[in-house]
Design an enzyme around this catalytic site. Structure first.
Site: not given
Ligand code: HDD
Length: 648
Positions: A90, A163, A308, A331
């Protein structure tokens, strides 16, 4: 002394009367326009050149301004400790401010205060994003889109990090690194940027069949969104948002421009856990979110916001979904790493709009100045404050979920049904949308050579079942053409009166109309804002060709050398094959012919033209209404070929 007291008294009184007294972002806004330049420590700068020994001499080490300026710039760009790394997923996003209002008092459903008083406007910040591309990647690739919403409630932050697609590729957070490694650019050549049409992605999807349902959604129109203003958002684990308004083009500009123009996108918040078909449990609409303010500064707000799922308020709790539980862990990790210190919640965009008190102290970039010597609990020196608050008096409400079982890896049998929801989704969309999925799959899998995956057996568990509200095409049509983007194609010699009449007709109803021409600026009194080189048909919902002199049309229709990149005929042809409305008056039809539109459209059969969304008439105003209706209908799938072998 007196005046200070007065200021404190006044600001306390003010904070009591105004419903949303603190907006740390607004308080942090700095207006540089009209000011005098200073160093970071406040000394006024007297010259923009560096300090040197004589006109041609070397620069002096004592130049504190040069030193500060270059240090700040270099650190920002290169020092990994100071530069905020882009998000691992993202990374490319766009943010906007707005507010949420509940439709009624939902205290029967939840203790969350922001869902109780319809007069309360809870400030929100939303960040839309693609998942796979880097910070500078295109908006328009096929991808899932993130829809992260922060509610600054009176009881703290609630982040709904969702999402635009309801299901998710994996059931367990432990598989997330694999999922992302497959879909991100392949590590040997770092391609492709921001898309799943490559080997590793389909290698994973074909081996890991629990992704099937989500892959199907991503291959549908939901993977290629037209605009962030026409998406549904899904919290995936708990909540669901529904959309109200519609519209147009490239995502960042589109959202920004609409908000600047006062066409505020609105989204309804509904409640439905997991992907329970709406035919079984209809979505209960709780309230509405309106985005009405663009960010002042992209970095300070959109880049530094730290969403988060663990930012949660009283009245909302978690489930034991293994994906959600893993995210709760991940997160925090990500934000600490990305922001490089533990005080990132003190950055204005991250500060709750209600007071924050605890015993957390120190750390890099500590902005708060804590009075007194107590930073522990329990204490007598400060009467045991900051005090905990019981659940009944407003403290966070835990859900007393009963938990039992042995520690084990591996899931309950119901987690192994990978295809029934995928099939239900496919059955519930229209034939044209099914064709889109098939075309998308052919493209993506076609780019993934030498996989050798076996087709799965028993693909038809839901062969005859359908559910509601999964088809985008079947959504209620918009009621007006507000914010629809329409191109009027011009060249010197076209009928200015006709072009202006159509401009005024559509523009008067709120559509965003562009005159596209050979050169920017004035052309016979028309203000040309786009040229055939700067724009393309995919950026518009519809196109109109006014009448004009034979000469003008000879030029538009045949002189392709004048339009090396995107000549008008291919503009029309692309609009046609994307199923979008086309209108032409008088000689304007010549351009449609040059674009090789099917000949039956030129037989003056108005009904047939309406059916195909290609409206031709002598006078522009005569076709206005039919054109407007066609714009409301949006797409004319009837033009597109349907492959009879496409069924699954
Ligand atoms: Fe995630 C960011 C949505 C599963 C680890 N995720 C992130 C963002 C969105 C989602 C919209 C962007 C937030 C922003 O705009 O700053 N993620 C989802 C959805 C998931 C999902 C709908 C399943 C239902 N995500 C998921 C899992 C993991 C992560 C299973 C880790 C095990 N997601 C992250 C992250 C991010 C992230 C790596 C990347 C940057 C951030 O968090 O701030 O922690």
């Amino acid at each position: 002394m007196k005046s200070i007291n007065l200021i404190i008294l006044l600001s306390t009184l003010l904070s009591l009367c105004v419903s949303d007294p603190i907006d740390p972002v607004k308080e942090a806004i700095v207006v540089d326009a009209g000011t005098q330049e200073t160093t970071q420590f406040g000394t006024k700068i007297n010259n923009t050149d560096s300090l040197q020994a004589g006109e041609r001499g070397p620069t002096l080490l004592q130049d504190f301004f040069l030193r500060e300026k270059v240090m700040h710039f270099a650190d920002k760009l290169t020092n990994p400790k100071i530069r905020i790394p882009e998000r691992v997923v993202h990374a490319r996003g766009v943010g906007a401010h707005g507010y949420f209002q509940t439709y009624k008092n939902w205290s029967s459903l939840t203790a969350a205060k922001f869902l109780q008083d319809p007069n309360t406007k809870t400030p929100v910040f939303v960040r839309f994003s693609t998942v796979l591309g880097s910070k500078g990647s295109p908006d328009t690739v096929r991808d899932v889109r993130g829809f992260a919403t922060r509610f600054y409630t009176q009881e703290g932050l609630w982040d709904l990090v969702g999402n635009v697609i309801a299901p998710f590729f994996i059931q367990d957070a432990i598989k997330f690194p694999d999922l992302i490694h497959t879909a991100k650019p392949e590590p040997d050549r770092e391609v492709p940027q921001g898309g799943t049409s490559h080997c590793t992605a389909y290698d994973f999807f074909s081996q890991h069949t629990e992704s099937a349902h989500t892959v199907m959604w991503a291959l549908s129109g939901r993977g290629l969104v037209k605009s962030f203003r026409q998406v549904e958002g899904f919290g995936v684990h708990t909540m669901r948002l529904k959309r109200l308004l519609v519209d147009i083009d490239f995502h960042r500009n589109d959202l920004y421009n609409a908000i600047e123009n006062g066409d505020f996108p609105e989204y309804e918040l509904g409640d439905a856990t997991k992907i329970i078909p709406e035919s079984i449990i209809p979505v209960q609409i709780l309230g509405k979110m309106t985005l009405n303010r663009n960010v002042e500064n992209f970095f300070s707000e959109t880049e530094q916001v730290t969403f988060h799922l663990g930012h949660i308020v009283r009245g909302i709790t978690f489930t034991d979904d293994p994906l959600l539980q893993g995210r709760l862990f991940s997160y925090t990790d990500t934000q600490v790493n990305r922001m490089n210190n533990a005080n990132y919640m003190q950055i204005p965009i991250n500060v709750p709009h209600n007071p924050v008190h605890n015993n957390q102290r120190d750390g890099y970039s500590q902005h708060r100045v804590f009075k007194g010597k107590v930073s522990y609990f329990p204490n007598k020196l400060q009467d045991n404050t900051p005090a905990v608050v019981s659940e009944k008096d407003g403290g966070y409400l835990e859900y007393p979920e009963k938990v039992q079982g042995r520690e084990q890896r591996g899931k309950h049998g119901k987690f192994f049904d990978h295809f029934s929801q995928a099939q239900l989704f496919y059955n519930s969309i229209t034939t044209a949308e099914q064709q889109q999925v098939v075309d998308g799959a052919r493209f993506e899998i076609g780019k993934s050579t030498s996989l050798g995956a076996e087709p799965p057996k028993d693909l038809y568990p839901n062969a005859n079942k359908t559910t509601v509200n999964l088809s985008i095409e079947n959504y209620p049509r918009p009621k007006n053409i507000k914010t629809k983007k329409v191109a009027i194609l011009t060249a010197p010699g076209i009928d200015v009166k006709e072009a202006t009449a159509m401009f005024n007709l559509l523009g008067g109803k709120g559509a965003y109309v562009d005159f596209v021409g050979l050169k920017m600026g004035d052309q016979d009194g028309l203000n040309i804002t786009q040229t055939y080189i700067t724009t393309a048909s995919v950026l518009y919902e519809a196109v109109y060709v006014p009448s004009g002199t034979q000469e003008a049309f000879d030029k538009l229709a045949s002189d392709t050398s004048a339009f090396p990149y995107d000549e008008p005929a291919s503009f029309i042809f692309d609009t046609y094959r994307h199923g979008k409305p086309i209108a032409a008056s008088g000689l304007g039809a010549a351009l449609l012919k040059a674009a090789r539109l099917p000949s039956y459209l030129f037989e003056n059969n108005f009904q047939d033209q309406k059916k195909h969304g290609v409206i031709i008439h002598e006078k522009s105003l005569k076709l206005g209404q039919a054109f407007e209706e066609a714009i409301l209908k949006q797409r004319f799938w009837i033009r597109l070929p349907i492959d009879p072998n496409a069924s699954m």
